[in-house]
Scaffold this motif. Structure first.
Motif, PDB file in Angstrom:
ATOM      1  N   LEU A 177       0.834  -1.213   0.000  1.00 28.40           N
ATOM      2  CA  LEU A 177       0.000   0.000   0.000  1.00 28.40           C
ATOM      3  C   LEU A 177       0.866   1.259   0.000  1.00 28.40           C
ATOM      4  O   LEU A 177       0.568   2.223  -0.706  1.00 28.40           O
ATOM      5  CB  LEU A 177      -0.938   0.005   1.214  1.00 28.40           C
ATOM      6  CG  LEU A 177      -2.014  -1.091   1.228  1.00 28.40           C
ATOM      7  CD1 LEU A 177      -2.885  -0.979   2.481  1.00 28.40           C
ATOM      8  CD2 LEU A 177      -2.889  -1.024  -0.029  1.00 28.40           C
ATOM      9  N   GLU A 178       1.952   1.248   0.794  1.00 32.54           N
ATOM     10  CA  GLU A 178       2.830   2.424   0.806  1.00 32.54           C
ATOM     11  C   GLU A 178       3.450   2.645  -0.570  1.00 32.54           C
ATOM     12  O   GLU A 178       3.584   3.781  -1.036  1.00 32.54           O
ATOM     13  CB  GLU A 178       3.932   2.278   1.873  1.00 32.54           C
ATOM     14  CG  GLU A 178       4.731   3.579   2.011  1.00 32.54           C
ATOM     15  CD  GLU A 178       5.890   3.505   3.010  1.00 32.54           C
ATOM     16  OE1 GLU A 178       5.974   2.532   3.788  1.00 32.54           O
ATOM     17  OE2 GLU A 178       6.711   4.443   2.993  1.00 32.54           O
ATOM     18  N   MET A 179       3.801   1.544  -1.250  1.00 38.20           N
ATOM     19  CA  MET A 179       4.393   1.674  -2.590  1.00 38.20           C
ATOM     20  C   MET A 179       3.367   2.213  -3.581  1.00 38.20           C
ATOM     21  O   MET A 179       3.682   3.058  -4.426  1.00 38.20           O
ATOM     22  CB  MET A 179       4.965   0.326  -3.037  1.00 38.20           C
ATOM     23  CG  MET A 179       6.192  -0.087  -2.204  1.00 38.20           C
ATOM     24  SD  MET A 179       6.823  -1.738  -2.584  1.00 38.20           S
ATOM     25  CE  MET A 179       7.724  -1.434  -4.128  1.00 38.20           C
ATOM     26  N   LEU A 180       2.113   1.731  -3.494  1.00 39.27           N
ATOM     27  CA  LEU A 180       1.059   2.211  -4.398  1.00 39.27           C
ATOM     28  C   LEU A 180       0.773   3.686  -4.175  1.00 39.27           C
ATOM     29  O   LEU A 180       0.406   4.414  -5.096  1.00 39.27           O
ATOM     30  CB  LEU A 180      -0.227   1.411  -4.196  1.00 39.27           C
ATOM     31  CG  LEU A 180      -0.216  -0.043  -4.653  1.00 39.27           C
ATOM     32  CD1 LEU A 180      -1.525  -0.734  -4.289  1.00 39.27           C
ATOM     33  CD2 LEU A 180       0.032  -0.134  -6.159  1.00 39.27           C
ATOM     34  N   GLU A 181       0.916   4.131  -2.931  1.00 39.95           N
ATOM     35  CA  GLU A 181       0.621   5.530  -2.600  1.00 39.95           C
ATOM     36  C   GLU A 181       1.847   6.433  -2.772  1.00 39.95           C
ATOM     37  O   GLU A 181       1.758   7.645  -2.569  1.00 39.95           O
ATOM     38  CB  GLU A 181       0.082   5.603  -1.161  1.00 39.95           C
ATOM     39  CG  GLU A 181      -1.364   5.100  -1.092  1.00 39.95           C
ATOM     40  CD  GLU A 181      -1.758   4.542   0.280  1.00 39.95           C
ATOM     41  OE1 GLU A 181      -1.098   4.881   1.282  1.00 39.95           O
ATOM     42  OE2 GLU A 181      -2.721   3.749   0.313  1.00 39.95           O
ATOM     43  N   SER A 182       2.985   5.841  -3.139  1.00 41.16           N
ATOM     44  CA  SER A 182       4.218   6.626  -3.308  1.00 41.16           C
ATOM     45  C   SER A 182       4.189   7.397  -4.625  1.00 41.16           C
ATOM     46  O   SER A 182       3.255   7.276  -5.412  1.00 41.16           O
ATOM     47  CB  SER A 182       5.426   5.679  -3.316  1.00 41.16           C
ATOM     48  OG  SER A 182       5.460   4.976  -4.556  1.00 41.16           O
ATOM     49  N   ASN A 183       5.240   8.172  -4.863  1.00 48.37           N
ATOM     50  CA  ASN A 183       5.350   8.931  -6.121  1.00 48.37           C
ATOM     51  C   ASN A 183       6.128   8.186  -7.187  1.00 48.37           C
ATOM     52  O   ASN A 183       6.590   8.795  -8.156  1.00 48.37           O
ATOM     53  CB  ASN A 183       6.006  10.282  -5.842  1.00 48.37           C
ATOM     54  CG  ASN A 183       5.109  11.179  -5.019  1.00 48.37           C
ATOM     55  OD1 ASN A 183       3.894  11.226  -5.230  1.00 48.37           O
ATOM     56  ND2 ASN A 183       5.685  11.870  -4.042  1.00 48.37           N
ATOM     57  N   MET A 184       6.301   6.858  -7.022  1.00 44.95           N
ATOM     58  CA  MET A 184       7.007   6.085  -8.047  1.00 44.95           C
ATOM     59  C   MET A 184       6.215   6.132  -9.357  1.00 44.95           C
ATOM     60  O   MET A 184       4.983   6.190  -9.358  1.00 44.95           O
ATOM     61  CB  MET A 184       7.164   4.628  -7.603  1.00 44.95           C
ATOM     62  CG  MET A 184       7.978   4.443  -6.333  1.00 44.95           C
ATOM     63  SD  MET A 184       9.690   5.004  -6.459  1.00 44.95           S
ATOM     64  CE  MET A 184      10.380   3.747  -7.529  1.00 44.95           C
ATOM     65  N   ASP A 185       6.927   6.083 -10.475  1.00 42.27           N
ATOM     66  CA  ASP A 185       6.268   6.077 -11.792  1.00 42.27           C
ATOM     67  C   ASP A 185       6.131   4.667 -12.337  1.00 42.27           C
ATOM     68  O   ASP A 185       5.253   4.403 -13.157  1.00 42.27           O
ATOM     69  CB  ASP A 185       7.081   6.931 -12.770  1.00 42.27           C
ATOM     70  CG  ASP A 185       7.211   8.354 -12.279  1.00 42.27           C
ATOM     71  OD1 ASP A 185       6.224   9.102 -12.388  1.00 42.27           O
ATOM     72  OD2 ASP A 185       8.276   8.712 -11.728  1.00 42.27           O
ATOM     73  N   VAL A 186       7.021   3.777 -11.912  1.00 41.65           N
ATOM     74  CA  VAL A 186       6.979   2.389 -12.375  1.00 41.65           C
ATOM     75  C   VAL A 186       7.214   1.450 -11.191  1.00 41.65           C
ATOM     76  O   VAL A 186       8.172   1.635 -10.425  1.00 41.65           O
ATOM     77  CB  VAL A 186       8.067   2.116 -13.446  1.00 41.65           C
ATOM     78  CG1 VAL A 186       8.187   0.620 -13.727  1.00 41.65           C
ATOM     79  CG2 VAL A 186       7.773   2.878 -14.734  1.00 41.65           C
ATOM     80  N   ILE A 187       6.323   0.477 -11.048  1.00 40.48           N
ATOM     81  CA  ILE A 187       6.539  -0.629 -10.111  1.00 40.48           C
ATOM     82  C   ILE A 187       6.185  -1.893 -10.884  1.00 40.48           C
ATOM     83  O   ILE A 187       5.066  -2.030 -11.388  1.00 40.48           O
ATOM     84  CB  ILE A 187       5.631  -0.513  -8.864  1.00 40.48           C
ATOM     85  CG1 ILE A 187       5.959   0.759  -8.058  1.00 40.48           C
ATOM     86  CG2 ILE A 187       5.763  -1.756  -7.983  1.00 40.48           C
ATOM     87  CD1 ILE A 187       5.005   1.020  -6.888  1.00 40.48           C
ATOM     88  N   ILE A 188       7.147  -2.805 -11.040  1.00 37.57           N
ATOM     89  CA  ILE A 188       6.875  -4.045 -11.771  1.00 37.57           C
ATOM     90  C   ILE A 188       7.440  -5.224 -10.986  1.00 37.57           C
ATOM     91  O   ILE A 188       8.602  -5.201 -10.561  1.00 37.57           O
ATOM     92  CB  ILE A 188       7.518  -4.056 -13.183  1.00 37.57           C
ATOM     93  CG1 ILE A 188       7.057  -2.850 -14.009  1.00 37.57           C
ATOM     94  CG2 ILE A 188       7.159  -5.353 -13.909  1.00 37.57           C
ATOM     95  CD1 ILE A 188       7.704  -2.776 -15.407  1.00 37.57           C
ATOM     96  N   GLY A 189       6.618  -6.254 -10.816  1.00 43.49           N
ATOM     97  CA  GLY A 189       7.093  -7.470 -10.170  1.00 43.49           C
ATOM     98  C   GLY A 189       5.969  -8.475 -10.043  1.00 43.49           C
ATOM     99  O   GLY A 189       4.819  -8.203 -10.409  1.00 43.49           O
ATOM    100  N   CYS A 190       6.317  -9.640  -9.499  1.00 46.59           N
ATOM    101  CA  CYS A 190       5.334 -10.709  -9.351  1.00 46.59           C
ATOM    102  C   CYS A 190       4.485 -10.482  -8.098  1.00 46.59           C
ATOM    103  O   CYS A 190       4.562  -9.442  -7.474  1.00 46.59           O
ATOM    104  CB  CYS A 190       6.039 -12.059  -9.276  1.00 46.59           C
ATOM    105  SG  CYS A 190       7.124 -12.356 -10.686  1.00 46.59           S
ATOM    106  N   GLY A 191       3.675 -11.499  -7.785  1.00 47.90           N
ATOM    107  CA  GLY A 191       2.765 -11.407  -6.643  1.00 47.90           C
ATOM    108  C   GLY A 191       1.314 -11.373  -7.074  1.00 47.90           C
ATOM    109  O   GLY A 191       0.441 -10.972  -6.305  1.00 47.90           O
ATOM    110  N   HIS A 192       1.043 -11.799  -8.334  1.00 46.82           N
ATOM    111  CA  HIS A 192      -0.332 -11.741  -8.837  1.00 46.82           C
ATOM    112  C   HIS A 192      -1.253 -12.614  -7.984  1.00 46.82           C
ATOM    113  O   HIS A 192      -0.967 -13.795  -7.770  1.00 46.82           O
ATOM    114  CB  HIS A 192      -0.372 -12.215 -10.300  1.00 46.82           C
ATOM    115  CG  HIS A 192      -1.592 -11.730 -11.025  1.00 46.82           C
ATOM    116  ND1 HIS A 192      -2.864 -12.123 -10.678  1.00 46.82           N
ATOM    117  CD2 HIS A 192      -1.737 -10.865 -12.056  1.00 46.82           C
ATOM    118  CE1 HIS A 192      -3.745 -11.522 -11.484  1.00 46.82           C
ATOM    119  NE2 HIS A 192      -3.078 -10.743 -12.329  1.00 46.82           N
ATOM    120  N   PRO A 193      -2.358 -12.026  -7.512  1.00 49.20           N
ATOM    121  CA  PRO A 193      -3.207 -12.764  -6.564  1.00 49.20           C
ATOM    122  C   PRO A 193      -3.992 -13.923  -7.174  1.00 49.20           C
ATOM    123  O   PRO A 193      -4.430 -14.809  -6.442  1.00 49.20           O
ATOM    124  CB  PRO A 193      -4.181 -11.683  -6.056  1.00 49.20           C
ATOM    125  CG  PRO A 193      -4.191 -10.625  -7.112  1.00 49.20           C
ATOM    126  CD  PRO A 193      -2.815 -10.639  -7.725  1.00 49.20           C
TER     127      PRO A 193
END
Ligand SMILES: [Zn+2]
Length: 454
Positions: A177-193
């Motif tokens: 949640l903190e990463m989703l609410e951050s100012n990052m422009d790209v987040i890519i990785g596994c963990g698909h529910p």
């Protein structure tokens, strides 16, 4: 007399911007060399998690040639111990078991590289209750676009350690949640529910939402117009990543990439073959189908970030080299390292075709070694415990022995090329009997922040 002394201190502080941050305790750097060269446009930090010198060598012998980054001018060792620890060069080479004690973990190591401050094991972006300043945050203030890409879960320790703050790396939901609410422009990785480790859909009721921040966060991500997380364009399929990477569709402004697989792109897939199979699939166990390679994810990330005229800062992790090290799985360890190396090659190609070494800095390193890999003394006939990995020819499994199922406190390799790379040479004030001069993992955070604020 007193007045001129004050003036001298003031002058020194003006030259050394680190004076703004008052060092306290032994976790803060004791040295700082101000960079006065041109500011890098792009900075790319590539981390093979759990990769020591021997892991690189094993992949080299298997593939038949060394990696181009191994011959870069700027190449050193790097110490990785956590807060309160140390690396003792002489002891590490006089007592074989010495490096088994006091290793770091990916959370503390990523935090050190990102913030320039060492922390305790398992901690993400903070020291005790004190929140540390990530280089990604500093980059955003300087106008850079920022991104993290990994071959394991995007809320896992290494990407989290560049973006989030949490007392435990295991709090995946809160970290996500903190990463989703951050100012990052790209987040890519596994963990698909909704997918398993083989990339197959899970049956209804078996969904696992922890790595994406919980079920409600996932539903908000799927809904593009409910006002929550609408800033993210969610991309899941290989085709969609490919279209962004090759420019056949215009890149989104902010990309959340979650390939349709659970924990890792390939490492956790089914199959138990330990017999070496020539090629990139070292086990011959069928690769997961609709799952993009790390190199494609990196290329898609760069297409998104390169839209920013002021440049970007990107961290790319080959996350499962570590997992194969924990398993003492030689064939999958090489497979993961090959995938990482292919990604480094793709990034180098991008720099040379679309940017240049005069404006981009590329760092290739590791966060710690996993598995205490050495050569096999059976193959070498050597009686010494530190026997080198044995070259059995390309396409063949090298002679490899594992001495731990955990991490070690060995030095890891550090390579850098491009603008600002030479700055790291100022920090090589310690020497190791085997690997020569070395820097510390906190120097990455220090130097990168310094390069950016010029
Ligand atoms: Zn590990």
């Amino acid at each position: 007399m007193r007045k001129s002394g004050m003036f001298l201190i003031l002058l020194l502080c003006m030259g050394y911007s680190a004076c703004n941050i008052q060092p306290s305790g032994n976790s803060m750097p004791d040295r700082y060399y101000d960079y006065n060269g041109p500011k890098p446009k792009n900075i790319i930090i590539m981390i093979a998690d759990g990769c020591g010198y021997a892991q690189i060598q094993a992949a080299d012998f298997y593939s038949g040639s060394p990696q181009v980054y191994e011959s870069w001018m700027v190449r050193y060792g790097m110490s990785t111990f956590p807060s309160g620890g140390s690396y003792l060069p002489a002891e590490s080479w006089s007592d074989f078991n010495h490096v088994l004690s006091g290793p770091t973990d990916s959370a503390a190591a990523a935090t050190a590289m990102s913030t320039g401050v060492k922390t305790t094991l398992g901690t993400i972006g903070q020291l005790g209750s004190r929140r540390l300043n990530h280089l990604m945050t500093a980059a955003q203030l300087e106008g850079y676009a920022t991104g993290v890409v990994t071959s394991v879960q995007w809320s896992h320790a290494t990407p989290a350690g560049f973006v989030a703050h949490n007392s435990s790396r295991k709090n995946y939901g809160a970290i996500a949640l903190e990463m989703l609410e951050s100012n990052m422009d790209v987040i890519i990785g596994c963990g698909h529910p909704l997918y398993d480790n083989d990339g197959n859909p899970v049956s209804s009721g078996s969904e696992e939402y922890q790595y994406v921040g919980g079920e409600s966060a996932w539903n908000h991500l799927l809904d593009d117009s409910d006002g929550i997380y609408d800033q993210w364009t969610l991309v899941e399929t290989t085709t969609a990543f490919q279209s962004i990477a090759d420019g056949s569709v215009s890149a989104p402004e902010r990309l959340l990439g979650i390939p349709r697989v659970y924990k890792t792109l390939q490492h956790e897939r089914s199959g138990t073959s330990s017999v070496v199979n020539p090629g990139d699939n070292t086990t011959g166990d069928t690769f997961n189908g609709d799952v993009p390679a790390l190199s494609l994810l990196a290329q898609a990330a760069i297409e998104v970030l390169d839209q920013n005229d002021s440049g970007f800062v990107l961290m790319i992790e080959g996350g499962a080299v570590d997992w194969a090290g924990h398993d003492n799985n030689s064939v999958r360890n090489i497979e993961e390292e090959l995938s990482f190396n292919t990604t480094v090659e793709a990034v180098i190609s991008w720099v040379e075709a679309n940017s240049s070494w005069d404006e981009t800095l590329l760092i290739v390193t590791a966060d710690h070694e996993s598995g205490y890999l050495t050569g096999s003394s059976v193959d070498t006939g050597s009686t010494g415990p530190w026997a080198s990995v044995v070259d059995n020819g390309s396409g063949n499994l090298p002679g490899m022995d594992w001495h731990s199922s955990g991490h070690t406190n060995q030095l890891v390799p550090f390579f850098a090329k491009g603008i600002g790379a030479a700055q790291f040479s100022l920090y090589t004030d310690q020497a190791d009997p085997q690997h020569g001069h070395y820097i510390d993992n906190t120097d990455i955070g220090l130097v990168v922040k310094d390069l950016m604020d010029n």
